[in-house]
Design a protein around this motif. Structure first.
Motif, PDB file in Angstrom:
ATOM      1  N   MET A 177     -35.259  55.919 -79.177  1.00  0.00           N
ATOM      2  CA  MET A 177     -36.036  56.953 -78.379  1.00  0.00           C
ATOM      3  C   MET A 177     -36.687  56.349 -77.252  1.00  0.00           C
ATOM      4  O   MET A 177     -37.674  55.536 -77.573  1.00  0.00           O
ATOM      5  N   ALA A 178     -36.710  56.465 -76.101  1.00  0.00           N
ATOM      6  CA  ALA A 178     -37.598  55.856 -74.984  1.00  0.00           C
ATOM      7  C   ALA A 178     -39.063  56.365 -75.129  1.00  0.00           C
ATOM      8  O   ALA A 178     -39.349  57.617 -75.551  1.00  0.00           O
ATOM      9  N   LYS A 179     -39.911  55.751 -75.006  1.00  0.00           N
ATOM     10  CA  LYS A 179     -41.407  55.855 -75.110  1.00  0.00           C
ATOM     11  C   LYS A 179     -42.101  55.865 -73.539  1.00  0.00           C
ATOM     12  O   LYS A 179     -41.565  55.457 -72.604  1.00  0.00           O
ATOM     13  N   VAL A 180     -43.022  56.858 -73.618  1.00  0.00           N
ATOM     14  CA  VAL A 180     -43.680  57.025 -72.195  1.00  0.00           C
ATOM     15  C   VAL A 180     -45.054  56.743 -72.736  1.00  0.00           C
ATOM     16  O   VAL A 180     -45.622  56.983 -73.798  1.00  0.00           O
ATOM     17  N   ASN A 181     -45.921  56.200 -71.619  1.00  0.00           N
ATOM     18  CA  ASN A 181     -47.428  55.743 -71.906  1.00  0.00           C
ATOM     19  C   ASN A 181     -48.395  56.669 -71.294  1.00  0.00           C
ATOM     20  O   ASN A 181     -48.198  57.055 -69.943  1.00  0.00           O
ATOM     21  N   LEU A 182     -49.357  57.358 -71.659  1.00  0.00           N
ATOM     22  CA  LEU A 182     -50.170  58.090 -71.130  1.00  0.00           C
ATOM     23  C   LEU A 182     -51.597  58.053 -71.589  1.00  0.00           C
ATOM     24  O   LEU A 182     -51.721  57.291 -72.710  1.00  0.00           O
ATOM     25  N   THR A 183     -52.683  58.561 -71.122  1.00  0.00           N
ATOM     26  CA  THR A 183     -53.998  58.413 -71.576  1.00  0.00           C
ATOM     27  C   THR A 183     -54.578  59.779 -71.751  1.00  0.00           C
ATOM     28  O   THR A 183     -54.259  60.751 -71.080  1.00  0.00           O
ATOM     29  N   ILE A 184     -54.878  60.009 -73.014  1.00  0.00           N
ATOM     30  CA  ILE A 184     -55.702  61.189 -73.257  1.00  0.00           C
ATOM     31  C   ILE A 184     -57.174  61.210 -73.800  1.00  0.00           C
ATOM     32  O   ILE A 184     -57.502  60.378 -74.756  1.00  0.00           O
ATOM     33  N   SER A 188     -49.026  56.262 -76.881  1.00  0.00           N
ATOM     34  CA  SER A 188     -47.631  56.235 -76.555  1.00  0.00           C
ATOM     35  C   SER A 188     -46.765  57.015 -77.169  1.00  0.00           C
ATOM     36  O   SER A 188     -46.809  57.693 -78.369  1.00  0.00           O
ATOM     37  N   ALA A 189     -46.033  58.040 -76.371  1.00  0.00           N
ATOM     38  CA  ALA A 189     -45.178  59.199 -77.116  1.00  0.00           C
ATOM     39  C   ALA A 189     -43.823  59.151 -76.724  1.00  0.00           C
ATOM     40  O   ALA A 189     -43.404  58.415 -75.662  1.00  0.00           O
ATOM     41  N   GLU A 208     -56.897  69.705 -68.830  1.00  0.00           N
ATOM     42  CA  GLU A 208     -56.378  69.150 -67.400  1.00  0.00           C
ATOM     43  C   GLU A 208     -55.661  68.158 -67.499  1.00  0.00           C
ATOM     44  O   GLU A 208     -55.882  67.021 -68.250  1.00  0.00           O
ATOM     45  N   VAL A 209     -54.792  67.855 -66.490  1.00  0.00           N
ATOM     46  CA  VAL A 209     -53.932  66.924 -66.344  1.00  0.00           C
ATOM     47  C   VAL A 209     -53.982  66.337 -64.579  1.00  0.00           C
ATOM     48  O   VAL A 209     -54.145  67.153 -64.081  1.00  0.00           O
ATOM     49  N   LYS A 210     -54.456  65.135 -64.778  1.00  0.00           N
ATOM     50  CA  LYS A 210     -54.682  65.016 -63.020  1.00  0.00           C
ATOM     51  C   LYS A 210     -53.493  64.975 -62.364  1.00  0.00           C
ATOM     52  O   LYS A 210     -52.481  64.541 -62.720  1.00  0.00           O
ATOM     53  N   GLY A 211     -53.830  65.511 -61.360  1.00  0.00           N
ATOM     54  CA  GLY A 211     -52.793  65.791 -60.134  1.00  0.00           C
ATOM     55  C   GLY A 211     -51.992  67.103 -60.267  1.00  0.00           C
ATOM     56  O   GLY A 211     -51.611  67.508 -59.289  1.00  0.00           O
ATOM     57  N   GLN A 212     -52.506  67.973 -61.223  1.00  0.00           N
ATOM     58  CA  GLN A 212     -52.082  69.177 -61.557  1.00  0.00           C
ATOM     59  C   GLN A 212     -53.060  70.096 -61.008  1.00  0.00           C
ATOM     60  O   GLN A 212     -54.461  69.977 -61.215  1.00  0.00           O
ATOM     61  N   GLU A 228     -44.608  59.367 -67.879  1.00  0.00           N
ATOM     62  CA  GLU A 228     -45.492  58.005 -67.742  1.00  0.00           C
ATOM     63  C   GLU A 228     -46.748  58.039 -66.802  1.00  0.00           C
ATOM     64  O   GLU A 228     -46.450  58.515 -65.636  1.00  0.00           O
ATOM     65  N   GLY A 229     -47.765  57.460 -67.350  1.00  0.00           N
ATOM     66  CA  GLY A 229     -49.033  57.251 -66.579  1.00  0.00           C
ATOM     67  C   GLY A 229     -49.890  58.677 -66.578  1.00  0.00           C
ATOM     68  O   GLY A 229     -50.664  58.474 -65.823  1.00  0.00           O
ATOM     69  N   MET A 230     -49.477  59.636 -67.014  1.00  0.00           N
ATOM     70  CA  MET A 230     -50.068  60.708 -67.014  1.00  0.00           C
ATOM     71  C   MET A 230     -51.417  60.671 -67.627  1.00  0.00           C
ATOM     72  O   MET A 230     -51.904  59.876 -68.464  1.00  0.00           O
TER      73      MET A 230
END
Length: 208
Positions: free
Chosen positions: A1-8, A14-15, A53-57, A70-72
């Motif tokens: 399963m592909a992974k995406v990287n974000l910051t919380i 990594s999820a 809160e999600v940056k850009g939303q 990715e990059g969220m």
């Protein structure tokens, strides 16, 4: 399963692609409160208690059903988020019977626990409250619509897990209610008296 990287909250996470912000946060040990969400059920995102809160939303996002990317960049406990959660719970309490001490769910009620967590000690909003009779017609399930917070857990349990569909939302806006059958008593619906709706109700709206 592909992974995406974000910051919380500044933490690198990594999820799995296709998972939600709530999934990613829990995997990383980051707490986000929930109410309509249940791990057994498909997320609905209707209570918004898990808003983040999600940056850009432009607006707050429901973590239980908002997919990671990715990059969220996510913030879970900013003043804006906490104020929104507090307002949501206060509005629920304003239309909720103030009888915790005599309720069967006292000390086990998720709404009560969340109110305590958010520091809510008084109901600021006063006004008209929806009044409904208790449905005691079923041989196994007692329904108290006044304690219902419209989380939809019972509906999804009855429909998606039990495949019975004895409960459904009816009405719109202020008049919305979780109804049984065609709006009559539970005893007249197709309820099979399994009690699974009781197990997933966060308040005292359903009990055995």
């Amino acid at each position: 399963m592909a992974k995406v990287n974000l910051t919380i909250n500044g933490q690198q996470v990594s999820a799995e692609a296709g998972s939600t912000i709530l999934d990613a946060a829990r995997q990383a040990g980051i707490y986000i409160p929930t109410l309509c969400y249940h791990s057994d059920l498909m997320p609905d995102g209707n209570c918004r208690v898990c808003s983040v809160e999600v940056k850009g939303q432009r607006t707050l996002c429901a973590a239980c059903c908002f997919p990671v990317s990715e990059g969220m960049e996510v913030q879970t406990h900013t003043p804006k988020v906490r104020d929104a959660r507090r307002m949501i719970v206060e509005l629920m309490l304003a239309n909720h019977p103030q009888e915790c001490l005599t309720c069967a769910k006292n000390q086990k009620c998720e709404l009560q626990s969340l109110a305590k967590e958010l520091g809510i000690q008084d109901v600021r909003f006063k006004g008209e409250r929806k009044l409904y009779p208790v449905d005691e017609t079923s041989c196994s399930v007692l329904r108290d619509p006044e304690k219902c917070i419209l989380c939809g857990r019972c509906v999804r349990t009855c429909d998606n897990i039990q495949s019975v569909a004895a409960l459904h939302p009816a009405g719109r806006g202020w008049d919305t209610i979780v109804a049984s059958g065609v709006g009559g008593d539970l005893a007249d619906a197709v309820c099979v008296n399994c009690g699974q709706c009781i197990n997933r109700c966060p308040t005292g709206a359903l009990k055995g």
